[in-house]
Design a protein around this motif. Structure first.
Motif, PDB file in Angstrom:
ATOM      1  N   VAL A  53      -4.127   2.867 124.948  1.00 45.78           N
ATOM      2  CA  VAL A  53      -3.536   3.777 123.964  1.00 45.78           C
ATOM      3  C   VAL A  53      -2.077   3.387 123.746  1.00 45.78           C
ATOM      4  CG1 VAL A  53      -2.984   6.168 123.383  1.00 45.78           C
ATOM      5  CG2 VAL A  53      -5.055   5.655 124.698  1.00 45.78           C
ATOM      6  N   GLY A  82       0.793   3.406 118.122  1.00 47.44           N
ATOM      7  CA  GLY A  82       0.097   3.447 116.840  1.00 47.44           C
ATOM      8  C   GLY A  82      -1.169   4.282 116.850  1.00 47.44           C
ATOM      9  N   ASP A  83      -1.662   4.616 118.048  1.00 47.75           N
ATOM     10  CA  ASP A  83      -2.870   5.442 118.167  1.00 47.75           C
ATOM     11  C   ASP A  83      -2.554   6.931 118.140  1.00 47.75           C
ATOM     12  OD1 ASP A  83      -4.604   3.169 118.538  1.00 47.75           O
ATOM     13  OD2 ASP A  83      -3.784   3.007 120.577  1.00 47.75           O
ATOM     14  N   LEU A  84      -1.270   7.264 118.164  1.00 42.91           N
ATOM     15  CA  LEU A  84      -0.850   8.663 118.231  1.00 42.91           C
ATOM     16  C   LEU A  84      -0.192   9.096 116.922  1.00 42.91           C
ATOM     17  CD1 LEU A  84       0.728   8.499 121.800  1.00 42.91           C
ATOM     18  CD2 LEU A  84      -1.618   9.083 121.186  1.00 42.91           C
ATOM     19  N   GLU A  85       0.013  10.383 116.772  1.00 49.30           N
ATOM     20  CA  GLU A  85       0.608  10.953 115.556  1.00 49.30           C
ATOM     21  C   GLU A  85       2.135  10.985 115.648  1.00 49.30           C
ATOM     22  OE1 GLU A  85      -0.830  11.492 112.837  1.00 49.30           O
ATOM     23  OE2 GLU A  85      -2.928  11.393 113.426  1.00 49.30           O
ATOM     24  N   THR A 145       6.003   8.327 126.861  1.00 48.31           N
ATOM     25  CA  THR A 145       5.794   8.840 125.504  1.00 48.31           C
ATOM     26  C   THR A 145       7.011   9.624 125.039  1.00 48.31           C
ATOM     27  OG1 THR A 145       3.414   8.968 125.968  1.00 48.31           O
ATOM     28  CG2 THR A 145       4.220  10.141 124.020  1.00 48.31           C
TER      29      THR A 145
END
Length: 196
Positions: free
Chosen positions: A112, A115-118, A149
């Motif tokens: 993950v 780019g896979d997150l909002e 993150t």
């Protein structure tokens, strides 16, 4: 038929084969109407619930009730990992701002990435014309992935000039020092606050 039902139920998180069998046998003891209502509720939920276009929370409308509520503090956005975190914070009844659900945390071991997150939609939301946002609260878990993150999101938000804060971390009320892990205890000492 029974085996197929048990297999499908055992795909649910935290449900092993024994629990799945118990659930299937329970449904077999129910009236056909009750079982059909259950099946219809699950089918309707899957078909009709979507993600809010603004914050990515779940909703049965394009924009969730929290984002639509004009009484909410629009100057503050609380960034969380998932929908369960929104529910947990809402249950405290202490926060009246808006949310942004990332849909996970950065975890290279799990494949993950940012780019896979909002994250992009959060940055765009803060930068949008007419945005009232003054503060973004990072309410992510205190794990290595959560901290990574938080660091990444704060760096992405830095050019916007918005205030970025993190939730306080420390020893829980009623907790004993000897049972507290070293990281939590260390953070509690470093982030101490004046006695009032």
């Amino acid at each position: 038929m029974l085996e197929k039902a048990v297999t499908e139920f055992s795909k649910l998180p935290g449900v092993g084969r024994k629990t799945a069998l118990r659930l299937v046998l329970h449904l077999l003891r129910q009236s056909e109407d009750d079982v059909m209502q259950f099946a219809d509720a699950v089918s309707t939920m899957r078909r009709d619930i979507k993600h809010c276009h603004v914050c990515h929370n779940i909703s049965d409308t394009d924009i969730c009730p929290i984002c639509q509520d004009q009484r909410r503090d629009r100057k503050t956005i609380c960034v969380v990992e998932n929908i369960q975190d929104v529910m947990a914070i809402e249950n405290t009844q202490q926060y009246r701002g808006l949310y942004h659900v990332l849909g996970g945390i950065i975890s290279p071991m799990d494949g993950v990435g940012p780019g896979d997150l909002e994250i992009d939609s959060l940055v765009e939301r803060v930068k949008a014309d007419g945005s009232e946002v003054e503060e973004v609260i990072l309410a992510l878990n205190g794990t290595m992935e959560g901290d990574t993150t938080s660091f990444y999101v704060s760096r992405r938000l830095a050019p916007t000039g918005v205030k970025v804060s993190v939730i306080a971390r420390g020893i829980s009320v009623g907790g004993e020092l000897e049972y507290t892990d070293e990281v939590t205890l260390g953070r509690s000492i470093l982030n101490r606050t004046p006695m009032k």
